[in-house]
Design a protein around this motif. Structure first.
Motif, mmCIF file in Angstrom:
data_model
loop_
_atom_site.group_PDB
_atom_site.id
_atom_site.type_symbol
_atom_site.label_atom_id
_atom_site.label_comp_id
_atom_site.label_asym_id
_atom_site.label_seq_id
_atom_site.Cartn_x
_atom_site.Cartn_y
_atom_site.Cartn_z
ATOM 1 N N ILE A 70 0.814 -1.215 0.000
ATOM 2 C CA ILE A 70 0.000 0.000 0.000
ATOM 3 C C ILE A 70 0.851 1.269 0.000
ATOM 4 C CG2 ILE A 70 -1.765 1.317 1.246
ATOM 5 C CD1 ILE A 70 -2.814 -1.327 0.128
ATOM 6 N N VAL A 71 1.851 1.320 0.841
ATOM 7 C CA VAL A 71 2.595 2.558 1.050
ATOM 8 C C VAL A 71 3.700 2.766 0.029
ATOM 9 C CG1 VAL A 71 3.992 3.850 2.703
ATOM 10 C CG2 VAL A 71 2.073 2.463 3.500
ATOM 11 N N GLU A 72 4.543 1.772 -0.145
ATOM 12 C CA GLU A 72 5.720 1.940 -0.990
ATOM 13 C C GLU A 72 5.544 1.329 -2.377
ATOM 14 O OE1 GLU A 72 9.031 0.427 1.233
ATOM 15 O OE2 GLU A 72 8.942 2.075 2.665
ATOM 16 N N VAL A 73 4.335 1.330 -2.863
ATOM 17 C CA VAL A 73 4.070 0.772 -4.185
ATOM 18 C C VAL A 73 4.719 1.656 -5.236
ATOM 19 C CG1 VAL A 73 2.264 0.289 -5.871
ATOM 20 C CG2 VAL A 73 1.920 -0.302 -3.490
ATOM 21 N N ARG A 74 5.480 1.053 -6.081
ATOM 22 C CA ARG A 74 6.099 1.779 -7.185
ATOM 23 C C ARG A 74 5.082 1.877 -8.311
ATOM 24 N NH1 ARG A 74 8.826 3.020 -3.419
ATOM 25 N NH2 ARG A 74 10.762 2.040 -2.896
ATOM 26 N N SER A 75 5.101 2.981 -9.017
ATOM 27 C CA SER A 75 4.094 3.224 -10.044
ATOM 28 C C SER A 75 4.331 2.435 -11.332
ATOM 29 C CB SER A 75 4.014 4.715 -10.348
ATOM 30 O OG SER A 75 5.252 5.186 -10.802
ATOM 31 N N THR A 76 5.388 1.667 -11.411
ATOM 32 C CA THR A 76 5.650 0.887 -12.608
ATOM 33 C C THR A 76 4.544 -0.126 -12.847
ATOM 34 O OG1 THR A 76 7.740 0.631 -11.422
ATOM 35 C CG2 THR A 76 7.773 0.130 -13.735
ATOM 36 N N ASN A 77 3.989 -0.087 -14.017
ATOM 37 C CA ASN A 77 2.944 -1.031 -14.433
ATOM 38 C C ASN A 77 1.725 -1.025 -13.514
ATOM 39 O OD1 ASN A 77 4.587 -1.841 -16.575
ATOM 40 N ND2 ASN A 77 5.567 -3.409 -15.307
ATOM 41 N N ARG A 78 1.441 0.081 -12.883
ATOM 42 C CA ARG A 78 0.260 0.184 -12.021
ATOM 43 C C ARG A 78 -0.713 1.166 -12.669
ATOM 44 N NH1 ARG A 78 0.587 -3.677 -7.882
ATOM 45 N NH2 ARG A 78 2.762 -3.875 -7.388
ATOM 46 N N SER A 79 -1.974 0.840 -12.645
ATOM 47 C CA SER A 79 -2.970 1.723 -13.239
ATOM 48 C C SER A 79 -3.187 2.945 -12.345
ATOM 49 C CB SER A 79 -4.291 0.985 -13.424
ATOM 50 O OG SER A 79 -4.888 0.736 -12.162
ATOM 51 N N LYS A 80 -3.706 3.982 -12.939
ATOM 52 C CA LYS A 80 -4.015 5.192 -12.194
ATOM 53 C C LYS A 80 -5.030 4.886 -11.092
ATOM 54 C CE LYS A 80 -5.851 9.821 -12.779
ATOM 55 N NZ LYS A 80 -6.456 10.788 -13.693
ATOM 56 N N GLU A 81 -6.012 4.039 -11.400
ATOM 57 C CA GLU A 81 -7.031 3.681 -10.425
ATOM 58 C C GLU A 81 -6.429 2.931 -9.235
ATOM 59 O OE1 GLU A 81 -7.355 2.898 -13.757
ATOM 60 O OE2 GLU A 81 -8.687 4.562 -14.226
ATOM 61 N N PHE A 82 -5.484 2.038 -9.518
ATOM 62 C CA PHE A 82 -4.820 1.276 -8.462
ATOM 63 C C PHE A 82 -4.059 2.221 -7.534
ATOM 64 C CE2 PHE A 82 -1.125 -0.916 -6.721
ATOM 65 C CZ PHE A 82 -1.699 -2.037 -6.160
ATOM 66 N N LEU A 83 -3.300 3.149 -8.103
ATOM 67 C CA LEU A 83 -2.527 4.093 -7.304
ATOM 68 C C LEU A 83 -3.447 5.024 -6.510
ATOM 69 C CD1 LEU A 83 0.291 4.931 -9.854
ATOM 70 C CD2 LEU A 83 0.427 3.429 -7.854
ATOM 71 N N GLN A 84 -4.567 5.421 -7.122
ATOM 72 C CA GLN A 84 -5.535 6.272 -6.434
ATOM 73 C C GLN A 84 -6.170 5.518 -5.261
ATOM 74 O OE1 GLN A 84 -8.762 7.725 -8.864
ATOM 75 N NE2 GLN A 84 -9.239 9.360 -7.431
ATOM 76 N N GLN A 85 -6.508 4.249 -5.475
ATOM 77 C CA GLN A 85 -7.090 3.430 -4.403
ATOM 78 C C GLN A 85 -6.110 3.289 -3.235
ATOM 79 O OE1 GLN A 85 -10.286 2.316 -4.578
ATOM 80 N NE2 GLN A 85 -10.131 1.610 -2.493
ATOM 81 N N ASN A 86 -4.819 3.071 -3.535
ATOM 82 C CA ASN A 86 -3.819 2.966 -2.471
ATOM 83 C C ASN A 86 -3.687 4.282 -1.719
ATOM 84 O OD1 ASN A 86 -3.340 0.331 -3.013
ATOM 85 N ND2 ASN A 86 -1.239 0.590 -3.680
ATOM 86 N N SER A 87 -3.775 5.387 -2.437
ATOM 87 C CA SER A 87 -3.707 6.698 -1.796
ATOM 88 C C SER A 87 -4.878 6.890 -0.838
ATOM 89 C CB SER A 87 -3.693 7.790 -2.864
ATOM 90 O OG SER A 87 -3.615 9.050 -2.265
ATOM 91 N N ILE A 88 -6.054 6.455 -1.238
ATOM 92 C CA ILE A 88 -7.236 6.548 -0.383
ATOM 93 C C ILE A 88 -7.077 5.670 0.859
ATOM 94 C CG2 ILE A 88 -9.700 5.962 -0.241
ATOM 95 C CD1 ILE A 88 -9.854 6.835 -3.244
#
Length: 166
Positions: free
Chosen positions: A17-35
């Motif tokens: 959740i916290v240190e997820v690298r943005s490589t090959n991650r969708s915008k929605e996935f990164l937004q969900q982790n931010s939430i």
């Protein structure tokens, strides 16, 4: 050991959740982790679109998830730092769990409110900030990069690197 399982879970939480690298991650996935991170920190997420945030409308009751996480890390550190916390002959396990609790705390410091760690915050009468400095004096062999004193020094370095005023 339940403490070991809990610390491993928290370590995995930071990875996923916290240190997820943005490589090959969708915008929605990164937004969900931010939430999810915001909810853990106790931020209000009521203004977020409910189609993206299934937790929209959750209200902060004053006790954040991260405060409870830090409290449990403090409890584990306080319990396993003391000699006699485990059966005789398991002193290495005791030291490993105490050091692991600091290793996990170190990974959280960069994105949590530092008041949870400094300013003499106490958990069941246990002060993390005072303990960090007292752990610096614990015996650690020269080649032990995961010992209690090393982990305490790394936590203090993270606090300094964060650069927030206490």
């Amino acid at each position: 050991q339940s403490a070991d399982i809990y610390l491993r879970f928290l370590d995995g939480l930071v990875d996923e959740i916290v240190e997820v690298r943005s490589t090959n991650r969708s915008k929605e996935f990164l937004q969900q982790n931010s939430i999810i991170k915001d909810i853990i920190r106790g931020y209000s997420v009521e203004s977020v679109d409910t189609t993206v945030n299934p937790f929209a409308g959750v209200r902060n009751d004053g006790i954040t998830v991260i405060a409870k996480i830090v409290e449990m890390i403090a409890v584990i550190l306080g319990r396993y730092r003391k000699k006699g916390a485990v059966p005789i002959g398991h002193d290495d396990e005791r030291q490993r769990l105490a050091a692991s609790s600091l290793a996990v705390l170190k990974r959280f410091i960069g994105w949590i409110d530092l008041n949870l760690v400094i300013n003499d915050a106490t958990y069941n009468g246990f002060s993390i900030s005072k303990t960090l400095f007292s752990c610096l004096g614990d015996e650690t062999s020269e080649d032990d990069e995961e010992g209690l004193s090393v982990q305490a020094a790394q936590c203090i370095l993270e606090l300094v690197n964060k650069g927030m005023e206490p």
